[in-house]
Design an enzyme around this catalytic site. Sequence first.
Site, PDB file in Angstrom:
ATOM      1  CE  LYS A  66     -57.070-139.932  42.061  1.00  0.00           C
ATOM      2  NZ  LYS A  66     -55.895-139.366  42.708  1.00  0.00           N
ATOM      3  CB  ALA A 131     -50.527-137.868  41.268  1.00  0.00           C
ATOM      4  CB  THR A 153     -43.965-139.019  27.673  1.00  0.00           C
ATOM      5  OG1 THR A 153     -43.840-140.391  28.046  1.00  0.00           O
ATOM      6  CG2 THR A 153     -44.429-138.903  26.239  1.00  0.00           C
TER       7      THR A 153
END
Length: 272
Positions: A66, A131, A153
């Site tokens: 992506k 996403a 994170t």
Amino acid sequence: MPDLYAVIGNPIAHSKSPLIHAEFSRQTDQDMRYEALLVPLDGFSVAVEAFRKFGGKGMNVTIPFKLEACKISTRLTERAATSQAVNTLVFDDDEILGDNTDGIGLVRDISSNLDFMITGKRVLVMGAGGAARGVLLPLLEHQPKVLTIVNRTKQKALELYQRFFEYGFVIPAGYEDLPGHEFDIVINATSASLSNELPSLPPGIFAAESLAYDMMYGNGSTPFLKFARQQGATHLSDGIGMLVEQAAESFFLWRGLRPETEPVIAMLRPET
Ligand code: NDP
């Protein structure tokens, strides 16, 4: 010769996109073909170019390409530019238009299919990967009361805050910051469900009448949805509706037609 489309990714065998687009084109009587293309991890741009030269009209892009799809686009929609992730390519002469339909897919599934209002709600998005990034702007356009981004994170949640704070009330967080806070909509945009894991959510985060939404689909209930049910979330959903709605938006970009999504969602959702 039918118009040619494809979903490109690695791995790709699991993809339901060819099935979904076959249904859409059957419904709307389109002369098109839609295939799944497995390409090597270092072969994305070469494969796209070859597909275009062969006369391909458009592509869906999935894991892990992506970001690369964003880079090869010659023009980006706002929702693709803000997320820096592209899941739909439209080829038109020399132009490669990059768009991201994941977010509109999620928002349509929540607000139309599940009939759950986003406006004014406290929304928690778990995860800061491709996403999550793709859904933040469409969610913020619905003006939630607050949108908290939590990530394992924490630094990545902070980076997303920097990119999106001008679009609404956004709070970055680590899981350790969540105790004592309640949410009306909790969206699992992590890949934890893929490995049957539950992110470290504390108890007490689900408000009364809340929705738990897992973007993962196809494996029945996930650890996240089981946890949400135990914790009192009253509305539970997997990501099949999002998958079909994002595909419908891609189909619209390519063909200018809106297929019916409800029968396709019903077809894909296993009986419970
Ligand atoms: P990425 O690999 O880009 O991001 C993964 C994210 O999950 C990171 O934020 C990572 O945190 C977090 N994460 C992974 N494991 C854990 C864990 N055990 N606990 C807490 N956080 C964890 O994946 P994507 O964003 O591309 O995909 C995420 C999910 O969304 C997948 O399940 C995918 O199938 C689904 N999806 C569904 C769609 C649909 O149409 N329904 C569309 C697109 C995606 P960290 O940064 O700390 O590593």
